[in-house]
Design an enzyme around this catalytic site. Structure first.
Site, PDB file in Angstrom:
ATOM      1  N   ALA A 113      12.555 -19.832  10.313  1.00  0.00           N
ATOM      2  CA  ALA A 113      11.394 -19.984  10.962  1.00  0.00           C
ATOM      3  C   ALA A 113      10.950 -18.502  11.077  1.00  0.00           C
ATOM      4  O   ALA A 113      11.893 -17.756  11.589  1.00  0.00           O
ATOM      5  CB  ALA A 113      10.663 -20.645  12.101  1.00  0.00           C
ATOM      6  N   ARG A 129      13.573  -8.516   0.717  1.00  0.00           N
ATOM      7  CA  ARG A 129      14.919  -8.394  -0.490  1.00  0.00           C
ATOM      8  C   ARG A 129      15.315  -9.487  -0.915  1.00  0.00           C
ATOM      9  O   ARG A 129      15.100 -11.021  -0.253  1.00  0.00           O
ATOM     10  CB  ARG A 129      16.042  -7.687   0.395  1.00  0.00           C
ATOM     11  CG  ARG A 129      17.173  -8.379   1.295  1.00  0.00           C
ATOM     12  CD  ARG A 129      18.788  -7.430   2.092  1.00  0.00           C
ATOM     13  NE  ARG A 129      17.775  -7.005   3.080  1.00  0.00           N
ATOM     14  CZ  ARG A 129      18.499  -6.051   3.886  1.00  0.00           C
ATOM     15  NH1 ARG A 129      19.779  -5.850   3.471  1.00  0.00           N
ATOM     16  NH2 ARG A 129      18.033  -4.964   4.059  1.00  0.00           N
ATOM     17  N   HIS A 151       1.022  -1.552   0.375  1.00  0.00           N
ATOM     18  CA  HIS A 151      -0.291   0.161   0.128  1.00  0.00           C
ATOM     19  C   HIS A 151       0.592   1.175   0.333  1.00  0.00           C
ATOM     20  O   HIS A 151       1.426   1.070   0.841  1.00  0.00           O
ATOM     21  CB  HIS A 151      -0.877   0.005   1.161  1.00  0.00           C
ATOM     22  CG  HIS A 151      -1.752  -0.797   1.471  1.00  0.00           C
ATOM     23  ND1 HIS A 151      -3.349  -0.615   0.602  1.00  0.00           N
ATOM     24  CD2 HIS A 151      -2.460  -2.221   1.617  1.00  0.00           C
ATOM     25  CE1 HIS A 151      -3.740  -1.517   1.048  1.00  0.00           C
ATOM     26  NE2 HIS A 151      -3.221  -2.300   1.877  1.00  0.00           N
TER      27      HIS A 151
END
Length: 236
Positions: A195, A201, A148
């Site tokens: 985990a 990136r 967003h």
């Protein structure tokens, strides 16, 4: 009403009718076999020798392709509604209980051969998403190909639009439980993500990465190089 709108309504009626009639029949009462027969009428493609458990939900099945030997368990939701979408599950893909995959307009989501998605994995467009062959995506992972825009403090975030760069997870990757992958990321072939990590990136091939944001802590090729050196030394 134009022809495209009429055809869409007919397809949606057929989809709702068939999935309502056969979608909740338990496997014990031949539910999976009946779904394999009648779902061929509504999906873009439905391969052979697959297994669709009762309680799975499908929206816009004409944009969903399912290969041979695909396993889809209870409470899976595949949502391809919108314009120009393509949701493609290749041969041997397995979706455990509670997996949610959603497209929006002009979205392609491809999951390639023999990849496993654990319970409650969530995958969402509208950016394109490709997951390669032989991947293991553990429970509760989230793969989200959009962001967003929120730069203007005088407008609601919902009114500022989104970006959609897409996500690629290459072959033979393992994402541990609860990994989050954000938009614009490529995870290279053979990589392992620990985990709870948040991948923001690109990750080079054969890397081990952990943390939030995820960072590479070692290369899987290092061990391969050490073993190769040891073998050369023994043979000299």
């Amino acid at each position: 009403m134009d022809n495209n709108t009429f055809a869409t309504k007919i397809n949606r009626f057929l989809e709702v009718f068939i999935t309502t009639l056969f979608g909740d029949i338990p496997t014990l009462f031949l539910g999976s076999k009946l779904r394999n027969i009648f779902y061929k009428l509504i999906f873009s493609k439905l391969g052979k020798s697959g297994y669709i458990q009762n309680g799975a939900e499908f929206i816009n099945t004409s944009s969903i392709s399912i290969g041979d030997g695909v396993h889809i368990f209870k409470h899976v939701r595949l949502d391809a509604k919108g314009e120009n979408n393509n949701l493609d599950l290749s041969d041997g893909v397995a979706l455990e209980q509670g997996v949610k995959i959603g497209a929006m307009d002009n979205t392609t989501i491809q999951i390639h051969e023999n990849t496993f998605l654990g319970p409650n994995v969530c995958i969402g467009g509208p950016g394109n998403i490709t997951i390669g062959k032989d991947c293991l995506i553990a429970a509760n992972c989230g793969i989200f190909a959009n962001n967003h825009i929120f730069t203007d403090i005088h407008q609601k975030i919902t009114a500022q639009g989104i970006t959609r760069e897409g996500i690629v997870i290459e072959d033979n990757c393992w994402l541990g439980c609860g990994v989050i992958v954000v938009d614009g990321v490529t995870i290279g072939e053979g990589s392992v993500i620990g985990a709870g990590s948040v991948v923001t990136r690109n990750i080079p091939p054969y890397s081990v990465a952990v943390g939030s944001p995820a960072r590479v802590i070692k290369s899987r090729k290092q061990k391969e190089s050490v073993l190769a050196t040891a073998n050369i030394s023994r043979n000299q």
